[in-house]
Scaffold this active site. Structure first.
Site, PDB file in Angstrom:
ATOM      1  N   LYS A   1       2.663  92.415  30.978  1.00  0.00           N
ATOM      2  CA  LYS A   1       3.133  91.019  31.046  1.00  0.00           C
ATOM      3  C   LYS A   1       4.647  90.944  31.236  1.00  0.00           C
ATOM      4  O   LYS A   1       5.133  90.220  32.090  1.00  0.00           O
ATOM      5  CB  LYS A   1       2.793  90.258  29.739  1.00  0.00           C
ATOM      6  CG  LYS A   1       1.322  90.067  29.468  1.00  0.00           C
ATOM      7  CD  LYS A   1       1.106  89.108  28.294  1.00  0.00           C
ATOM      8  CE  LYS A   1       1.680  89.610  26.977  1.00  0.00           C
ATOM      9  NZ  LYS A   1       0.997  90.770  26.414  1.00  0.00           N
TER      10      LYS A   1
ATOM     11  N   ARG B   1      -0.867  82.505  22.693  1.00  0.00           N
ATOM     12  CA  ARG B   1      -1.623  83.681  22.274  1.00  0.00           C
ATOM     13  C   ARG B   1      -2.760  83.289  21.345  1.00  0.00           C
ATOM     14  O   ARG B   1      -3.463  84.154  20.829  1.00  0.00           O
ATOM     15  CB  ARG B   1      -0.694  84.606  21.507  1.00  0.00           C
ATOM     16  CG  ARG B   1      -0.376  85.931  22.196  1.00  0.00           C
ATOM     17  CD  ARG B   1       0.482  86.694  21.236  1.00  0.00           C
ATOM     18  NE  ARG B   1       0.760  88.048  21.552  1.00  0.00           N
ATOM     19  CZ  ARG B   1       1.856  88.487  22.166  1.00  0.00           C
ATOM     20  NH1 ARG B   1       2.731  87.631  22.624  1.00  0.00           N
ATOM     21  NH2 ARG B   1       2.068  89.767  22.311  1.00  0.00           N
TER      22      ARG B   1
ATOM     23  N   ARG C   1       5.634 103.754  25.501  1.00  0.00           N
ATOM     24  CA  ARG C   1       6.637 102.771  25.946  1.00  0.00           C
ATOM     25  C   ARG C   1       7.954 102.960  25.184  1.00  0.00           C
ATOM     26  O   ARG C   1       7.964 103.214  23.983  1.00  0.00           O
ATOM     27  CB  ARG C   1       6.094 101.360  25.691  1.00  0.00           C
ATOM     28  CG  ARG C   1       7.005 100.271  26.198  1.00  0.00           C
ATOM     29  CD  ARG C   1       6.286  98.979  26.377  1.00  0.00           C
ATOM     30  NE  ARG C   1       5.913  98.347  25.115  1.00  0.00           N
ATOM     31  CZ  ARG C   1       5.365  97.130  25.054  1.00  0.00           C
ATOM     32  NH1 ARG C   1       5.117  96.464  26.149  1.00  0.00           N
ATOM     33  NH2 ARG C   1       5.046  96.612  23.893  1.00  0.00           N
TER      34      ARG C   1
ATOM     35  N   ARG D   1       9.471 100.671  20.046  1.00  0.00           N
ATOM     36  CA  ARG D   1       9.310  99.499  19.187  1.00  0.00           C
ATOM     37  C   ARG D   1       8.441  99.875  17.996  1.00  0.00           C
ATOM     38  O   ARG D   1       7.454 100.581  18.141  1.00  0.00           O
ATOM     39  CB  ARG D   1       8.641  98.368  19.982  1.00  0.00           C
ATOM     40  CG  ARG D   1       9.610  97.565  20.796  1.00  0.00           C
ATOM     41  CD  ARG D   1       8.921  96.645  21.774  1.00  0.00           C
ATOM     42  NE  ARG D   1       7.809  95.894  21.221  1.00  0.00           N
ATOM     43  CZ  ARG D   1       7.122  94.974  21.910  1.00  0.00           C
ATOM     44  NH1 ARG D   1       7.452  94.692  23.149  1.00  0.00           N
ATOM     45  NH2 ARG D   1       6.115  94.334  21.356  1.00  0.00           N
TER      46      ARG D   1
ATOM     47  N   ARG E   1      -2.971  95.404  16.910  1.00  0.00           N
ATOM     48  CA  ARG E   1      -2.575  94.351  17.853  1.00  0.00           C
ATOM     49  C   ARG E   1      -3.688  94.071  18.862  1.00  0.00           C
ATOM     50  O   ARG E   1      -3.912  92.924  19.234  1.00  0.00           O
ATOM     51  CB  ARG E   1      -1.289  94.758  18.592  1.00  0.00           C
ATOM     52  CG  ARG E   1      -0.066  94.717  17.709  1.00  0.00           C
ATOM     53  CD  ARG E   1       1.107  95.436  18.344  1.00  0.00           C
ATOM     54  NE  ARG E   1       1.623  94.775  19.532  1.00  0.00           N
ATOM     55  CZ  ARG E   1       2.399  95.372  20.441  1.00  0.00           C
ATOM     56  NH1 ARG E   1       2.722  96.644  20.301  1.00  0.00           N
ATOM     57  NH2 ARG E   1       2.848  94.697  21.455  1.00  0.00           N
TER      58      ARG E   1
HETATM   59  P1  AMP Z   1       5.272  90.880  22.715  1.00  0.00           P
HETATM   60  O1  AMP Z   1       6.640  91.356  23.027  1.00  0.00           O
HETATM   61  O2  AMP Z   1       4.837  89.718  23.585  1.00  0.00           O
HETATM   62  O3  AMP Z   1       4.251  91.988  22.679  1.00  0.00           O
HETATM   63  O4  AMP Z   1       5.331  90.273  21.217  1.00  0.00           O
HETATM   64  C1  AMP Z   1       5.626  91.100  20.117  1.00  0.00           C
HETATM   65  C2  AMP Z   1       5.091  90.496  18.841  1.00  0.00           C
HETATM   66  O5  AMP Z   1       5.704  89.202  18.628  1.00  0.00           O
HETATM   67  C3  AMP Z   1       3.603  90.215  18.830  1.00  0.00           C
HETATM   68  O6  AMP Z   1       2.823  91.355  18.483  1.00  0.00           O
HETATM   69  C4  AMP Z   1       3.499  89.109  17.785  1.00  0.00           C
HETATM   70  O7  AMP Z   1       3.603  89.635  16.469  1.00  0.00           O
HETATM   71  C5  AMP Z   1       4.771  88.310  18.045  1.00  0.00           C
HETATM   72  N1  AMP Z   1       4.497  87.224  19.022  1.00  0.00           N
HETATM   73  C6  AMP Z   1       4.976  87.104  20.297  1.00  0.00           C
HETATM   74  N2  AMP Z   1       4.496  86.005  20.892  1.00  0.00           N
HETATM   75  C7  AMP Z   1       3.694  85.396  19.978  1.00  0.00           C
HETATM   76  C8  AMP Z   1       2.882  84.236  19.998  1.00  0.00           C
HETATM   77  N3  AMP Z   1       2.784  83.454  21.087  1.00  0.00           N
HETATM   78  N4  AMP Z   1       2.188  83.930  18.860  1.00  0.00           N
HETATM   79  C9  AMP Z   1       2.276  84.686  17.764  1.00  0.00           C
HETATM   80  N5  AMP Z   1       2.996  85.803  17.681  1.00  0.00           N
HETATM   81  C10 AMP Z   1       3.701  86.164  18.776  1.00  0.00           C
END
Ligand code: AMP
Length: 221
Positions: A8, A84, A123, A159, A170
Site C-alpha cells: 500500500k 481499516r 522490510r 519497524r 496484524r
Molecule cells: P501501517 O503503516 O498502515 O501498516 O500502520 C501501522 C499501524 O498503525 C497499524 O498496524 C495500526 O496499529 C495503526 N493504524 C494505521 N492506520 C490505522 C487505521 N486506519 N485504524 C486503526 N489503526 C491504524
C-alpha cells in the site's frame, strides 16, 4: 486497501506522484506522533506495538484534520491504510459528504498471507526520510543505507510491528476487520482488486494506473 505488506505504502506514493495529490497515510502520521512523543503518539504506540488497531475515534480525527489542514487536498488525495474497519469506512463517507465529495475508487491490493509474512519481516525503513526497503525484494545498496540523494542515513531500522509474531497478529486483525470493508465497497460498486503479486512494484503500478486513468481522465497530469 490491502493487508499489511501488500504494498500500500509503495503504490500510494507512486499514485500521489503520478496524479499530484497528497499521500495521506494514517500509519505514517501515527509514527510521526510516536517519534515526537506526543500524548497521541504515546497512546497509539501501545496499540501499534501489539499489532492492534488504534481506536477509530483517534484515526478518524487524524484523517479529518489532515484533509482540512490545507487546501492541497482540494483536487483529490490518496488514503493509505484508512479505512481499516467498517466504522471507519462509514465515517469516511460522512466526512467526504461534509466536504461535498465522494470516494472515486477503493483499490484493494491482494496478496496471500504467507507471502505477506515473508515480505514484512524483511522490510526495513529509513528512520529519517521514511523510504522503504526490503532485504529480499528491494535491498538497499551496501552498506545498508538509504539511497535517496540528500538522505543517505546508514542505520535502516526494522519497524517494531514488523517482527514475525506481531506480523501474524496484524494479519489476523486485518482479516477480521478488513474483509468486511471489501464487501462494503463491493456492494457500492467502488471496489477494484489488483493482484499485488503479479510482478515487481512497477508492473503492479501500471495496472493501477490503467484503472485510475480509465476511471477519471480529468486526473491525468
Ligand atoms: P501501517 O503503516 O498502515 O501498516 O500502520 C501501522 C499501524 O498503525 C497499524 O498496524 C495500526 O496499529 C495503526 N493504524 C494505521 N492506520 C490505522 C487505521 N486506519 N485504524 C486503526 N489503526 C491504524
Amino acid at each position: 486497501m490491502g493487508a499489511p505488506g501488500a504494498g500500500k505504502g509503495t503504490q500510494a506514493k507512486r499514485i500521489a506522484e503520478r496524479y499530484r495529490v497528497p499521500h495521506v497515510s494514517t500509519g505514517e502520521i501515527l509514527r510521526h506522533h510516536i517519534r515526537n512523543d506526543s500524548p497521541l503518539g504515546r497512546e497509539a504506540k501501545t496499540y501499534i506495538d501489539e499489532g492492534h488497531l488504534v481506536p477509530d475515534e483517534i484515526v478518524n480525527r487524524i484523517v479529518e484534520e489532515r484533509l482540512a489542514y490545507c487546501d492541497d487536498t482540494a483536487t483529490g488525495f490518496i488514503l493509505d491504510g484508512f479505512p481499516r474497519a467498517l466504522a471507519q469506512a462509514r465515517e469516511l463517507d460522512a466526512m467526504l459528504a461534509r466536504r461535498g465529495e465522494s470516494l472515486d475508487i477503493a483499490l484493494n491490493l491482494a496478496v496471500q498471507d504467507e507471502e505477506l509474512v515473508e515480505r514484512l519481516v524483511a522490510r526495513r525503513q529509513c528512520p529519517k526520510c521514511g523510504e522503504i526497503y526490503n532485504l529480499k525484494f528491494n535491498p538497499p545498496p551496501p552498506p545498508p543505507r538509504c539511497s535517496l540523494p540528500g538522505c543517505r542515513t546508514v542505520a535502516l531500522i526494522q519497524r517494531e510491528d514488523d517482527r514475525e509474531a506481531t506480523v501474524r497478529e496484524r494479519l489476523r486483525v486485518y482479516h477480521e476487520t478488513g474483509d468486511p470493508i471489501l464487501n462494503y465497497y463491493e456492494e457500492r460498486g467502488k471496489l477494484r482488486t489488483v493482484d499485488g503479486e503479479a510482478g515487481p512494484p512497477d508492473d503492479v503500478f501500471k495496472t493501477i494506473e490503467s484503472l485510475i486513468g480509465s476511471r477519471n481522465e480529468a486526473w491525468s497530469p
